[in-house]
Design an enzyme around this catalytic site. Sequence first.
Site, PDB file in Angstrom:
ATOM      1  N   ALA A  17       0.570  -1.500   0.365  1.00 52.11           N
ATOM      2  CA  ALA A  17      -0.196  -0.541   0.023  1.00 52.11           C
ATOM      3  C   ALA A  17       1.164   1.320  -0.198  1.00 52.11           C
ATOM      4  CB  ALA A  17      -0.942  -0.211   1.346  1.00 52.11           C
ATOM      5  N   SER A  46       8.494  -3.343  -1.118  1.00 56.93           N
ATOM      6  CA  SER A  46       7.382  -3.753  -2.293  1.00 56.93           C
ATOM      7  C   SER A  46       7.303  -5.575  -2.778  1.00 56.93           C
ATOM      8  CB  SER A  46       7.604  -3.135  -3.449  1.00 56.93           C
ATOM      9  OG  SER A  46       7.552  -2.040  -3.343  1.00 56.93           O
ATOM     10  N   CYS A  50       3.370 -12.626   0.721  1.00 58.81           N
ATOM     11  CA  CYS A  50       1.415 -14.543   0.527  1.00 58.81           C
ATOM     12  C   CYS A  50       2.297 -14.903  -0.220  1.00 58.81           C
ATOM     13  CB  CYS A  50       0.735 -14.149  -0.974  1.00 58.81           C
ATOM     14  SG  CYS A  50      -0.794 -12.339  -0.174  1.00 58.81           S
ATOM     15  N   VAL A  87       9.078   4.844  12.102  1.00 59.16           N
ATOM     16  CA  VAL A  87       8.092   5.884  12.758  1.00 59.16           C
ATOM     17  C   VAL A  87       7.712   5.288  14.057  1.00 59.16           C
ATOM     18  CG1 VAL A  87       6.323   7.160  12.712  1.00 59.16           C
ATOM     19  CG2 VAL A  87       7.607   6.849  10.506  1.00 59.16           C
ATOM     20  N   ASP A 292      -2.931  -3.291   4.922  1.00 63.05           N
ATOM     21  CA  ASP A 292      -3.523  -4.474   6.143  1.00 63.05           C
ATOM     22  C   ASP A 292      -3.794  -3.083   7.614  1.00 63.05           C
ATOM     23  OD1 ASP A 292      -2.702  -6.477   4.735  1.00 63.05           O
ATOM     24  OD2 ASP A 292      -1.039  -7.323   5.427  1.00 63.05           O
ATOM     25  N   ASN A 314      -2.918  -3.521  -2.823  1.00 65.38           N
ATOM     26  CA  ASN A 314      -2.061  -2.652  -3.978  1.00 65.38           C
ATOM     27  C   ASN A 314      -3.114  -1.559  -4.387  1.00 65.38           C
ATOM     28  OD1 ASN A 314       0.614  -3.647  -5.195  1.00 65.38           O
ATOM     29  ND2 ASN A 314      -0.482  -5.282  -4.129  1.00 65.38           N
ATOM     30  N   TYR A 435     -17.706 -22.518 -22.271  1.00 64.78           N
ATOM     31  CA  TYR A 435     -17.420 -24.274 -22.456  1.00 64.78           C
ATOM     32  C   TYR A 435     -17.455 -25.027 -23.505  1.00 64.78           C
ATOM     33  CZ  TYR A 435     -18.982 -28.830 -22.916  1.00 64.78           C
ATOM     34  OH  TYR A 435     -19.353 -30.118 -23.273  1.00 64.78           O
ATOM     35  N   TRP A 443     -22.603 -28.070 -17.496  1.00 63.31           N
ATOM     36  CA  TRP A 443     -23.507 -26.390 -16.820  1.00 63.31           C
ATOM     37  C   TRP A 443     -22.101 -26.638 -15.536  1.00 63.31           C
ATOM     38  CZ3 TRP A 443     -27.528 -24.038 -15.966  1.00 63.31           C
ATOM     39  CH2 TRP A 443     -28.283 -24.215 -16.626  1.00 63.31           C
TER      40      TRP A 443
END
Length: 466
Positions: A17, A46, A50, A87, A292, A314, A435, A443
């Site tokens: 972020a 950066s 994950c 900080v 987060d 992001n 499909y 389906w």
Amino acid sequence: MTAESTERLVVIGGDAAGMSAASQARRLRGAGELEIVAFERGHFTSYSACGIPYWVGGDVEERDRLIARTPEEHRARGIDLRLRTEVTEIDVAAGRVRARDVDSGAESWTSYDKLVIATGARPVRPDLPGVDAPGVHGVQTLDDGQALLDSLARARGRRAVVVGAGYIGVEMAEALIRRGYEVTVVNRGAEPMSTLDADMGRLVREAMEGLGVTMVGEAEVTKVLTGQDGRVRAVATEDAEYPADVVVLGIGVRPETALARAAGLPLGAHGGLLTDRAMRVRGHENIWAGGDCVEVLDLVSGQQRHIALGTHANKHGQVIGTNVGGGYATFPGVVGTAVSKVCDLEIARTGLREKDARRVGLQFEAVTIESTSRAGYYPGASPMTVKMLAERRTGRLLGVQIVGREGAAKRVDIAAVALTAGLTVEQMTALDLGYAPPFSPVWDPVLVAARKAAAKVREPWDQAAD
């Protein structure tokens, strides 16, 4: 302003972020118009948190493959990026932050005209005897991942205990199995993956046990036991002890908002910062927050949630950077989509679980279907379980959970789009999906579930009986 014609943007946090916001603001405003100073307490910027379990497990060979943009690349774009600088205080009234050099301890103040808070989340670390012993690891940052790998290299044995069975716990259990460890997962719930309903979580547990993981459910860790050298040797519950040469905490994460709380900024029920749709902190014209450390609007339930995912972080950064840079952008909210895997078992969910729907007072029907990833006669067709929740009477889609083999997880994106659009399950049955026998039955499994849910919500029901 800090100079006659130049504003200063200060960014706290150098991952998704924060650096997305800084980079986007720089694209829109040159160095002569906007000075950007970013503080990051770790060694990296950066990167994909994950991806850490896949690095630990050996699927990703090198740590640096997880880094999208290096500090040098950010600096080359005119961002004053200060690594290993934490900080420690936000002075909202004076428009400044206090920062401390992690290595030297030196402190200094930096003023800002605009501030972005992207402090992320921290792993839940229970207050237990021995939890700070060497060999006990949370996994949230690249530094955490490196510390875990170093610990695995030093461990005398090959026994690992993972505490918690959420996304990180499940993924780390597989990673440790791949590294040749004997793995025990101790989980408070009866089934892993509490983001799923228990009937779907059972399928995940069976897959983990098939992988060789020992699953201990409905158990709570009471202490971490150490050896004479002070290093972890076991994890204890009320009923048993589980030997461990390394322990990974996979209990989850909480917003890292201690700075914001101390500064008097508004926090929600989950401890995350509260923002408007422009990601501006509520009540503060020149302060933004994303990633987060914030709470976001759940478009299905209408309530605030805390969801720690790089995809959202992001997007938040892009929105913030656009607004700081003089443009206009908003983040409307989320539907709670997430995917994971255990070996070749794919796990996906979006929207509400049964208990989520009950919590917000929704009347719903739940259906579960069994299908296959491809036409049943086509080679490689594998089983798939789809669970779908729909609101009674209206038929509005409320949530979908999918557990299956290859080709299962990304089908949840169909449901995510339907949730975002507010479709009913009846409307979903008419979706014109791709499909061909190698890709789907005639389906699609998601549409089979939608058909069953549509029939269910049309049935008469007795509200009094509920």
